[in-house]
Design a protein around this motif. Structure first.
Motif, PDB file in Angstrom:
ATOM      1  N   ILE A  10      28.110  18.491   5.851  1.00  0.00           N
ATOM      2  CA  ILE A  10      28.243  19.191   4.422  1.00  0.00           C
ATOM      3  C   ILE A  10      29.720  19.240   4.255  1.00  0.00           C
ATOM      4  N   ALA A  11      30.407  19.909   5.158  1.00  0.00           N
ATOM      5  CA  ALA A  11      31.642  20.103   5.024  1.00  0.00           C
ATOM      6  C   ALA A  11      32.622  18.943   4.844  1.00  0.00           C
ATOM      7  N   GLY A  12      32.316  18.072   5.696  1.00  0.00           N
ATOM      8  CA  GLY A  12      33.144  16.669   5.750  1.00  0.00           C
ATOM      9  C   GLY A  12      32.902  16.014   4.326  1.00  0.00           C
ATOM     10  N   LYS A  13      31.789  15.773   3.673  1.00  0.00           N
ATOM     11  CA  LYS A  13      31.437  15.492   2.464  1.00  0.00           C
ATOM     12  C   LYS A  13      32.284  16.153   1.415  1.00  0.00           C
ATOM     13  N   ALA A  14      32.303  17.412   1.474  1.00  0.00           N
ATOM     14  CA  ALA A  14      32.870  18.374   0.328  1.00  0.00           C
ATOM     15  C   ALA A  14      34.477  18.169   0.572  1.00  0.00           C
ATOM     16  N   LEU A  15      34.729  18.192   1.773  1.00  0.00           N
ATOM     17  CA  LEU A  15      36.225  17.989   1.924  1.00  0.00           C
ATOM     18  C   LEU A  15      37.051  17.143   1.063  1.00  0.00           C
ATOM     19  N   LYS A  16      36.423  15.867   1.133  1.00  0.00           N
ATOM     20  CA  LYS A  16      37.080  14.935   0.439  1.00  0.00           C
ATOM     21  C   LYS A  16      37.355  15.164  -1.143  1.00  0.00           C
ATOM     22  N   GLU A  17      36.406  15.681  -1.589  1.00  0.00           N
ATOM     23  CA  GLU A  17      36.290  16.183  -3.056  1.00  0.00           C
ATOM     24  C   GLU A  17      37.272  16.995  -3.226  1.00  0.00           C
ATOM     25  N   VAL A  18      37.408  18.018  -2.242  1.00  0.00           N
ATOM     26  CA  VAL A  18      38.031  19.293  -2.584  1.00  0.00           C
ATOM     27  C   VAL A  18      39.674  19.073  -2.387  1.00  0.00           C
ATOM     28  N   GLU A  19      40.006  17.948  -1.647  1.00  0.00           N
ATOM     29  CA  GLU A  19      41.377  17.809  -1.645  1.00  0.00           C
ATOM     30  C   GLU A  19      41.810  17.291  -2.985  1.00  0.00           C
ATOM     31  N   TYR A  20      40.932  16.700  -3.618  1.00  0.00           N
ATOM     32  CA  TYR A  20      41.381  16.175  -5.194  1.00  0.00           C
ATOM     33  C   TYR A  20      41.620  17.372  -5.931  1.00  0.00           C
ATOM     34  N   LEU A  27       8.217   3.350   5.448  1.00  0.00           N
ATOM     35  CA  LEU A  27       9.559   2.640   5.333  1.00  0.00           C
ATOM     36  C   LEU A  27      10.432   3.683   5.459  1.00  0.00           C
ATOM     37  N   ILE A  28      11.541   3.736   6.432  1.00  0.00           N
ATOM     38  CA  ILE A  28      12.380   5.027   6.264  1.00  0.00           C
ATOM     39  C   ILE A  28      13.618   4.292   5.539  1.00  0.00           C
ATOM     40  N   LEU A  29      14.173   5.024   4.428  1.00  0.00           N
ATOM     41  CA  LEU A  29      15.144   4.584   3.779  1.00  0.00           C
ATOM     42  C   LEU A  29      16.199   5.475   3.781  1.00  0.00           C
ATOM     43  N   THR A  30      17.449   5.144   4.640  1.00  0.00           N
ATOM     44  CA  THR A  30      18.526   6.128   4.911  1.00  0.00           C
ATOM     45  C   THR A  30      19.672   5.865   3.637  1.00  0.00           C
ATOM     46  N   TRP A  31      19.909   6.976   3.103  1.00  0.00           N
ATOM     47  CA  TRP A  31      20.791   6.938   1.924  1.00  0.00           C
ATOM     48  C   TRP A  31      21.755   8.059   2.055  1.00  0.00           C
ATOM     49  N   THR A  32      22.987   7.695   1.254  1.00  0.00           N
ATOM     50  CA  THR A  32      24.032   8.720   1.434  1.00  0.00           C
ATOM     51  C   THR A  32      24.412   8.790  -0.050  1.00  0.00           C
ATOM     52  N   PRO A  33      24.616  10.095  -0.511  1.00  0.00           N
ATOM     53  CA  PRO A  33      25.391  10.203  -1.892  1.00  0.00           C
ATOM     54  C   PRO A  33      26.712   9.679  -2.182  1.00  0.00           C
ATOM     55  N   THR A  34      27.097   9.231  -3.311  1.00  0.00           N
ATOM     56  CA  THR A  34      28.379   8.815  -3.312  1.00  0.00           C
ATOM     57  C   THR A  34      29.428  10.263  -3.391  1.00  0.00           C
ATOM     58  N   TYR A  35      29.445  10.862  -4.751  1.00  0.00           N
ATOM     59  CA  TYR A  35      29.836  12.059  -4.777  1.00  0.00           C
ATOM     60  C   TYR A  35      28.828  13.270  -4.716  1.00  0.00           C
ATOM     61  N   LEU A  73      24.417  12.459   5.511  1.00  0.00           N
ATOM     62  CA  LEU A  73      25.641  13.086   5.013  1.00  0.00           C
ATOM     63  C   LEU A  73      26.865  12.422   5.701  1.00  0.00           C
ATOM     64  N   SER A  74      26.656  12.465   6.902  1.00  0.00           N
ATOM     65  CA  SER A  74      27.866  11.724   7.857  1.00  0.00           C
ATOM     66  C   SER A  74      27.517  10.463   8.572  1.00  0.00           C
ATOM     67  N   PRO A  75      28.356   9.652   8.403  1.00  0.00           N
ATOM     68  CA  PRO A  75      29.927   9.703   7.802  1.00  0.00           C
ATOM     69  C   PRO A  75      29.750   9.518   6.285  1.00  0.00           C
ATOM     70  N   ALA A  76      30.623  10.571   5.514  1.00  0.00           N
ATOM     71  CA  ALA A  76      30.815  10.564   4.145  1.00  0.00           C
ATOM     72  C   ALA A  76      31.141   9.160   3.569  1.00  0.00           C
ATOM     73  N   TRP A  77      30.396   9.141   2.490  1.00  0.00           N
ATOM     74  CA  TRP A  77      30.632   7.774   1.776  1.00  0.00           C
ATOM     75  C   TRP A  77      31.952   7.616   1.169  1.00  0.00           C
ATOM     76  N   THR A  78      32.447   6.342   1.121  1.00  0.00           N
ATOM     77  CA  THR A  78      33.925   5.830   0.764  1.00  0.00           C
ATOM     78  C   THR A  78      33.808   4.779   0.167  1.00  0.00           C
ATOM     79  N   THR A  79      34.764   4.854  -0.857  1.00  0.00           N
ATOM     80  CA  THR A  79      34.785   3.551  -1.648  1.00  0.00           C
ATOM     81  C   THR A  79      35.021   2.244  -0.920  1.00  0.00           C
ATOM     82  N   ASP A  80      35.443   2.476   0.249  1.00  0.00           N
ATOM     83  CA  ASP A  80      35.565   1.320   1.145  1.00  0.00           C
ATOM     84  C   ASP A  80      34.410   0.576   1.474  1.00  0.00           C
TER      85      ASP A  80
END
Lengths: 189, 251
Positions: free
Chosen positions: B124-134, A64-72, A103-110
Motif C-alpha cells: 500500500i505504501a509503495g502504491k501511495a508514495l508514487k502519488e504523494v510525490e506529486y 479462473l484467477i484474474l490478478t489485476w492491479t489498480p492504475t491510480y 498492489l506490488s509492484p505498483a502500476w506504472t505507465t511503462d
C-alpha cells in the motif's frame, strides 16, 4: 490481439487444460476487448491492469484467477472495469472468476503497450512517451526541464503545460504552440 | 483490547480519509478550475489510500468490519486521525498550508513504510508514495508562489503557517502502539522524521519569504488516541449521514 497477450506463456505447473475450457491465450484475447470507461480506446490489456491469469481447482470447481492491479489508488473507473472484465468472461462462458488484487509492484505507465500508446495518440491523447523515468524527474523538482511533449494532432514539440491536473486523474492539460489546439497528456507515473 | 496493529492501521487510514473528505469540500468551489480539479484529484488519491488501509485494518481486526463499516459506522472518539487534517479548510492559504505540512510528512512516512516487514503495508505504501510525490511537488510550488506573491497572499500564507504549526507536533509522536509496530518491524519511528521534515519545511518557507515558527512551540495532541476537536464531529456528521440514515443502502 496485442503483442503482450501473445507473449504470455502457459504457466509451468498449472493444472492441465480441460476439454472445452478456454485457453489462457483465448482469455487474454477476450480481455483485450474490455475497455477503460474513461479512455475507451484502451483495453485493460493495453493498460497493463491485468497482470496474470491462472486456472485453479476450487471447491466450486475450476476457477479462473484474474490478478489485476489498480492504475491510480483512487481511480473511480476501477469498479466499472472489474465489473466489465467479469461480464466479458461470463459472456464467453467463464462464470467462475475470482479477481485477485495485486498492489506490488505498483502500476506504472511503462506497462502501457506500444499498441496502446499508438491508440492514445490517434485518439488525441499524448502518450507518456518516456515512461516512469520521467515521472521520477518531475517529482525531483525538474518539471520545467521535462522533455517536450509531442502534440498528438500536428506532431509539433512546441507545447506547454496548462495544468498538471487534467480531465482525469491520469492526465495533464497541454496546449500546442503551433496548431494552438489544447490536448490531454497521459502523465508518466 | 484492540491490537496495536489495528490501531496503527486506523491511524494511517483515518488520517488520509479525513483529509480526503476535507479536500472534497472544495469540489466545485475552487478558486480556478485547474485548482478545483487538482484538489479533487488529490482527495481522490487519498480516498484510494484510505480504502486500502481501512480494508486491511478490518482484516487485521478480524471482526468482519470492512472499509465502509469502519468509515461510516464509527463515532468521532473512535477515529484515530491526526488533528492537523481535521482542521477546517478556512481560506485557500489555510487549505494549502495544511496540505503542504501534511504532504511533507506523508512522503517521508510512506518511504519508511515501504520497508515494512508486512508485505501488505509495504505494498500500500509503495502504491501511495508514487502519488504523494506529486502532491508534495504541487503543494511546495504553491506555497512558494503564494508566499512570494502579493502582499495580500503573503499575509494570508503567514497567518496560515502560524495557525497550523501547533498541529504538526502530532506528526512525530511515538507511543506504545508505535513502539510495538517498530519492534515488529511493521512501522517506523516517527521521531526520526522530525529533522528532515523541519529542514524541508524551513527551506520551502524561506524560499516563499515566510517565517518558520519556533520548532519547540507548544503543540496540540490527542487525535491519534481519539481525542478530537469538534471540527471532526461536524465532518463525520456530513460524511456518514447517508449510511447512518439508511442502513445497508447500496449505491
Amino acid at each position: 490481439m496485442g503483442a503482450r497477450a501473445a507473449a504470455i506463456p502457459m504457466q509451468p505447473g498449472s493444472a492441465p487444460v480441460r476439454a472445452h475450457e478456454p485457453t489462457l491465450q483465448q482469455i487474454w484475447a477476450w480481455l483485450a476487448g474490455v475497455t477503460d470507461p474513461e479512455i475507451p480506446v484502451l483495453s485493460v490489456v493495453d493498460l497493463g491492469i491485468v497482470r496474470d491469469l491462472q486456472w485453479q481447482e476450487a471447491p466450486s470447481g475450476r476457477e479462473l484467477i484474474l490478478t489485476w492491479t489498480p492504475t491510480y489508488s483512487g481511480c473511480p473507473a476501477v469498479e466499472v472495469i472489474n465489473a466489465d472484465m467479469k461480464a466479458a468472461l461470463v459472456a464467453h462462458g467463464v462464470g467462475n472468476v475470482r479477481l485477485k488484487l495485486q498492489l506490488s509492484p505498483a502500476w506504472t505507465t511503462d506497462w502501457i503497450t506500444p499498441a496502446g500508446r499508438q491508440k492514445l495518440r490517434v485518439y488525441g491523447i499524448a502518450p507518456p512517451a518516456c515512461g516512469a523515468c520521467v515521472a521520477r524527474e518531475i517529482v525531483a523538482g525538474m518539471a520545467r526541464r521535462m522533455p517536450a511533449v509531442e502534440c498528438p494532432r500536428c506532431g509539433s514539440r512546441h507545447t506547454h503545460c496548462l495544468s498538471p491536473a487534467g480531465s482525469t486523474r491520469c492526465k495533464a492539460l497541454y496546449a500546442c504552440d503551433d496548431c494552438l489546439e489544447p490536448f490531454d497528456y497521459f502523465k508518466p507515473h | 483490547m484492540p491490537s496495536a496493529k489495528f490501531e496503527y492501521l486506523l491511524r494511517l487510514g483515518d488520517t488520509v480519509l479525513v483529509l480526503s473528505q476535507r479536500l472534497s469540500e472544495w469540489c466545485g468551489r475552487g478558486p480556478v478550475l485547474e485548482e478545483d480539479m487538482a484538489l479533487a484529484n488529490t482527495g481522490l488519491d487519498l480516498l484510494g489510500h484510505a480504502r486500502m488501509w481501512l480494508t486491511y485494518a478490518g482484516e487485521v481486526e478480524g471482526k468482519g468490519r470492512d472499509e465502509d463499516a469502519l468509515a461510516y459506522l464509527r463515532d468521532d472518539a473512535a477515529f484515530r486521525n491526526m488533528l492537523l487534517v481535521e482542521r477546517p479548510n478556512g481560506n485557500y492559504a489555510d487549505t494549502l498550508t495544511r496540505q503542504f505540512f501534511f504532504d511533507a510528512w506523508h512522503r517521508l512516512a510512506l518511504a519508511e513504510l515501504v520497508k515494512s516487514s508486512d508485505s501488505t503495508v509495504a505494498g500500500i505504501a509503495g502504491k501511495a508514495l508514487k502519488e504523494v510525490e506529486y502532491h508534495f511537488q504541487r503543494s511546495t510550488d504553491l506555497i512558494i508562489r503564494l508566499g512570494g506573491g502579493t502582499d495580500y497572499s503573503h499575509r494570508l500564507m503567514q497567518a496560515a503557517v502560524d495557525e497550523f504549526w501547533p498541529y504538526t507536533g502530532e506528526l512525530f509522536e511515538c507511543d506504545a502502539v508505535d513502539q510495538e509496530m517498530i519492534v515488529l518491524d511493521v512501522g517506523f519511528d516517527a521521531r526520526s522524521l522530525r529533522a528532515p521534515w523541519l529542514a524541508t519545511v524551513a527551506n520551502t518557507l524561506e524560499t516563499a519569504t515566510l517565517v518558520s515558527p519556533p520548532a519547540d512551540a507548544w503543540m496540540h495532541k490527542g487525535g491519534r488516541t481519539g481525542v478530537h476537536t469538534q471540527a471532526l464531529s461536524y465532518l463525520l456528521g456530513e460524511m456518514q449521514v447517508l449510511p447512518r440514515r439508511y442502513p445497508g443502502a447500496q449505491w
